[in-house]
Design a protein around this motif. Structure first.
Motif, PDB file in Angstrom:
ATOM      1  N   ALA A 119       0.832  -1.206   0.000  1.00  0.00           N
ATOM      2  CA  ALA A 119       0.000   0.000   0.000  1.00  0.00           C
ATOM      3  C   ALA A 119       0.864   1.253   0.000  1.00  0.00           C
ATOM      4  O   ALA A 119       0.560   2.240  -0.690  1.00  0.00           O
ATOM      5  CB  ALA A 119      -0.928  -0.009   1.216  1.00  0.00           C
ATOM      6  N   LEU A 120       1.958   1.227   0.762  1.00  0.00           N
ATOM      7  CA  LEU A 120       2.835   2.397   0.817  1.00  0.00           C
ATOM      8  C   LEU A 120       3.494   2.656  -0.536  1.00  0.00           C
ATOM      9  O   LEU A 120       3.498   3.796  -1.035  1.00  0.00           O
ATOM     10  CB  LEU A 120       3.898   2.188   1.900  1.00  0.00           C
ATOM     11  N   VAL A 121       4.038   1.613  -1.139  1.00  0.00           N
ATOM     12  CA  VAL A 121       4.738   1.777  -2.422  1.00  0.00           C
ATOM     13  C   VAL A 121       3.767   2.229  -3.510  1.00  0.00           C
ATOM     14  O   VAL A 121       4.045   3.177  -4.261  1.00  0.00           O
ATOM     15  CB  VAL A 121       5.437   0.457  -2.811  1.00  0.00           C
ATOM     16  N   VAL A 122       2.620   1.561  -3.598  1.00  0.00           N
ATOM     17  CA  VAL A 122       1.634   1.929  -4.617  1.00  0.00           C
ATOM     18  C   VAL A 122       1.110   3.342  -4.359  1.00  0.00           C
ATOM     19  O   VAL A 122       0.983   4.158  -5.284  1.00  0.00           O
ATOM     20  CB  VAL A 122       0.484   0.908  -4.640  1.00  0.00           C
ATOM     21  N   GLY A 123       0.798   3.641  -3.103  1.00  0.00           N
ATOM     22  CA  GLY A 123       0.282   4.964  -2.778  1.00  0.00           C
ATOM     23  C   GLY A 123       1.274   6.069  -3.082  1.00  0.00           C
ATOM     24  O   GLY A 123       0.907   7.126  -3.618  1.00  0.00           O
TER      25      GLY A 123
END
Length: 469
Positions: A390-394
């Motif tokens: 979620a962090l990388v995609v966000g």
């Protein structure tokens, strides 16, 4: 952009980073603890979203429609599943991950490049703490007087060394960023390279083949993304070589000199065996054949008990067996579309030395590595891996350069999304309150019925088959 909006984003990031630090570095950390932290992060993301004015778009309307179709199909599949509450819990977890990614995206888009530096410093801090823990455990093991050193016991903070490897797959690409940025001082660059070498030493010693495969795939892709991609690959190969030398010196030369036998060494992992994946892949395939349209329901691979795992260790098979083939094709299409869009930006800015473009390159490498590892491991299942995904995609969404002018989201879709996020997090909190007091009892009960091997899924005892509870 008002300062209050930026401050809310900064507060959200600070809270989430503190929670991630507790999830990964705390000595008492475990799968169940990390799941509880993930639910807390999801709650923070939803609260943060509710505190902001109506969002500008994070994705285009076609992507939003695709996500809506996946969510709608997942809801139908969950309601028809053998255990609807567990299926709805898995759907809620997916919505929570999406809400977390959107929150990271909005925080970055509402901020500036200083947040990128904070992210990189946070990754450096996390990896430094984990490296110190590993080296400390190694010193204690080699000076304990024991004749055998089990390298698996040097890894802490995760219930399984594969979960540790998944975390490394996300962070190894990001550690190279300070080595690419031109204005980093030479002493700092040397310290970062030393950390990267130690991080590779741990990746080698951990023996997670999925991490090796993921980093190899990331390197193959970045090799064709211009000079900065090749510089990234060069630094990674140099650190890998140093890590291999360190591993040989410590676990071969020093261990041999001290008369210590190394158990579960990296050499033992140099095989092409499936490590028990064959039967669970076949189980997933059989489930797909039996119910191709809507699957058995989210999380319902864990409803069919086996002696190996509560998930098939393969993202596509897992999604198709639980959510159905049409949903899987839609997910693949969305991932391919997002990847192609990001790849287009990377190719346009292949010669750029701007820190934001270099960060985008490293984040893309992290995503490629994780998606590759997801084909042989439970990247889309484990709580820390879901958070980092979620962090990388966000963050990539927050950095994305739109070719068309930004437009507001469709009001109806936006309201449905916010309502779904609130309900999803509420369900996850309910499940946590219901289950946490009896998690130990639940695990012990399962251990008494099985061969003593826990199978993590939502909780560390992840089997939801009624006869096994």
């Amino acid at each position: 952009m008002t300062s209050s909006v930026q401050q809310r984003g900064n507060i959200f990031l600070i809270v989430v980073m503190c929670l991630l630090m507790l999830a990964i570095c705390a000595p008492f950390s475990s799968h169940d603890w990390q799941r509880a932290v993930q639910i807390s992060v999801g709650l923070c993301a939803v609260v943060y979203g509710l505190c902001l004015p109506r969002a500008e778009r994070c994705v285009d309307r076609s992507t939003a429609l695709g996500v809506s179709l996946i969510g709608g199909a997942g809801l139908v599949s969950a309601l028809l599943a053998h255990q609807p509450l567990w299926a709805l819990t898995e759907l809620a977890l997916l919505i929570s991950c999406c809400a977390t990614a959107v929150a990271f995206s909005r925080a970055r888009r509402n901020g500036d490049e200083s947040l990128d530096r904070v992210l990189v410093l946070f990754v450096l801090l996390l990896c430094t703490v984990k490296s110190i823990q590993y080296l400390h455990a190694g010193v204690l093991a080699f000076t304990s007087g024991e004749a055998i050193v089990n390298t698996d016991l040097l890894l802490s903070g995760f219930s399984n060394k594969r979960f540790y490897g998944q975390f490394q797959t996300f962070t190894l690409p990001l550690l190279a960023l300070p080595l690419l940025v031109s204005n980093v001082a030479r002493p700092a660059r040397g310290a970062v390279f030393a950390l990267l070498c130690v991080w590779w030493l741990i990746a080698i010693g951990g023996g997670t083949r999925g991490t090796w495969l993921g980093m190899g795939a990331a390197g193959c892709v970045l090799m064709f993304l211009g000079p900065q991609g090749r510089r990234w690959l060069g630094w990674q190969l140099a650190a890998l070589a140093c890590g291999l030398v360190l591993y040989w010196l410590v676990f071969t030369v020093l261990a041999g000199y001290l008369g210590i036998v190394i158990s579960n060494g990296a050499v033992d992992r140099l095989t092409t065996s499936l490590s028990g994946r064959g039967p669970i892949w076949w189980q997933a395939w059989s489930m797909i054949i039996e119910r191709p349209w809507l699957g058995f329901g989210p999380m319902h691979f864990a409803d069919i008990a086996n002696d190996i795992a509560a998930h098939p260790h393969q993202a596509i098979l897992q999604w198709a067996s639980e959510w159905g083939v049409p949903s899987t094709l839609c997910v693949i299409a969305l991932v391919a579309w997002a990847g192609w869009s990001t790849l287009g930006v990377l190719r346009e800015r292949a010669l750029s030395l701007a820190p934001v473009d270099l960060l985008r390159l490293c984040l893309f490498a992290s995503l490629i590595g994780a998606l590759t590892q997801a084909q042989v491991d439970g990247v889309i299942v484990m709580p820390v891996s879901q958070l980092w995904l979620a962090l990388v995609v966000g963050w990539l969404m927050g950095l994305h350069v739109w070719r068309a002018p930004s437009v507001a989201p469709v009001p109806a879709l936006y309201r449905v999304w916010m309502a779904a996020s609130v309900v999803a997090v509420g369900l996850l909190v309910f499940v946590a309150i219901r289950d946490v007091p009896r998690l130990k009892e639940r695990s012990e009960h399962y251990m008494g019925l099985s061969n003593g091997h826990l199978q993590p899924r939502f909780w560390v005892q992840g089997v939801i088959a009624l006869e096994m509870q």
